[in-house]
Design an enzyme around this catalytic site. Sequence first.
Site, mmCIF file in Angstrom:
data_model
loop_
_atom_site.group_PDB
_atom_site.id
_atom_site.type_symbol
_atom_site.label_atom_id
_atom_site.label_comp_id
_atom_site.label_asym_id
_atom_site.label_seq_id
_atom_site.Cartn_x
_atom_site.Cartn_y
_atom_site.Cartn_z
ATOM 1 N N ASP A 1 -5.601 -26.115 17.337
ATOM 2 C CA ASP A 1 -4.032 -26.320 16.590
ATOM 3 C C ASP A 1 -4.234 -25.945 15.149
ATOM 4 O OD1 ASP A 1 -1.584 -27.665 16.483
ATOM 5 O OD2 ASP A 1 -2.596 -29.755 15.869
ATOM 6 N N CYS B 1 7.793 -40.770 24.370
ATOM 7 C CA CYS B 1 7.789 -39.891 25.467
ATOM 8 C C CYS B 1 6.768 -39.773 26.526
ATOM 9 C CB CYS B 1 8.269 -38.336 25.150
ATOM 10 S SG CYS B 1 7.268 -37.556 24.235
ATOM 11 N N CYS C 1 6.023 -41.700 30.484
ATOM 12 C CA CYS C 1 5.723 -40.832 31.458
ATOM 13 C C CYS C 1 5.004 -41.280 32.724
ATOM 14 C CB CYS C 1 5.139 -39.587 30.907
ATOM 15 S SG CYS C 1 4.762 -38.230 32.297
ATOM 16 N N CYS D 1 7.541 -33.006 37.504
ATOM 17 C CA CYS D 1 8.437 -33.825 36.924
ATOM 18 C C CYS D 1 9.582 -34.194 37.962
ATOM 19 C CB CYS D 1 9.056 -33.134 35.814
ATOM 20 S SG CYS D 1 7.922 -33.044 34.348
ATOM 21 N N CYS E 1 12.855 -37.042 37.447
ATOM 22 C CA CYS E 1 12.456 -37.986 36.543
ATOM 23 C C CYS E 1 13.165 -37.541 35.051
ATOM 24 C CB CYS E 1 11.015 -38.076 36.331
ATOM 25 S SG CYS E 1 10.527 -39.398 35.147
#
Length: 308
Positions: A132, A242, A246, A186, A189
């Site tokens: 990162d 988020c 999930c 996913c 959803c």
Amino acid sequence: MFDNPSRYAQIIKAEAKRLGFMSCGISRAGFLEEEAPRLENWLAKNMHGEMQYMENHFDKRLDPTKLVEGSKSVISLLLNYFPQETQREDSYKISKYAYGTDYHFVIKDKLKELLQFMKNEIGDIDGRAFVDSAPVLDKAWAAKSGLGWIGKNSNLLTKQVGSFYFIAELIVDLELETDSAVTDHCGNCTACIDACPTQAIVEPYKVDGSKCISYFTIELKEELPGSLKGQFDDWMFGCDICQDVCPWNKFSKPHNEPLFNPHPELLEIDKKAWQELTKETFDEIFQKSAVKRTKFEGLKRNLRFLEE
């Protein structure tokens, strides 16, 4: 020499596991053709807000061979950070990834060890470690390497594991057997889209970074917009909404990396104590944490915004 891509991939993955990585996948280094128009469009719509660094090194973001000369393989690695315990209910919240020691240091050390292992076992390899900290599209590489799929919240998701993990890469000039991408799970959803208080997930698979609570509480240097008061759901550093909603994160299991364990006080502090936070307490609790990125003044700004 360097003539056994399959065996090399096996021993690298075994060593990655020994070092504590959750999983390891490999893809061929080259231009990310599918990502190029997406990134260009995202930047053109100013979805990076004031994160000007996202505009830099466009070519390098899309092509690791421009980052590491002669590179042939991208080794993607996942490291779990899901905590055993979380903050108390009556507290202002920080993102789980920042509970313990700053992940940059923890992962960098593991990657250096893995690269040294490869040099000892295989030979003179040139490569660089990325956590990162450089223009690398880590989620795209991890997905290409079969470690998961990029979900509607733009996070990498993995069956039986969820998404509470860090992604890192070793880009090396060694030919390795590659892995295949997995399919999207996913389905219909929309939990992450429905739950985002600031509507940062503007459409499935597209997040407007400039609307994200993490952006406001970490990246934005000026005062927070008054129009967003009451929308931060008590998040003072980052946001996990988020991910928390999930369904795949029902499978998250606690990490086993002692350095990611939180300072004991972090789990005890309630809202009143946060409001009275001193520089000394901040330095003690977040001595080695990623929270230091927002600095004491930045965290106090966020707290003022939540209190008002």
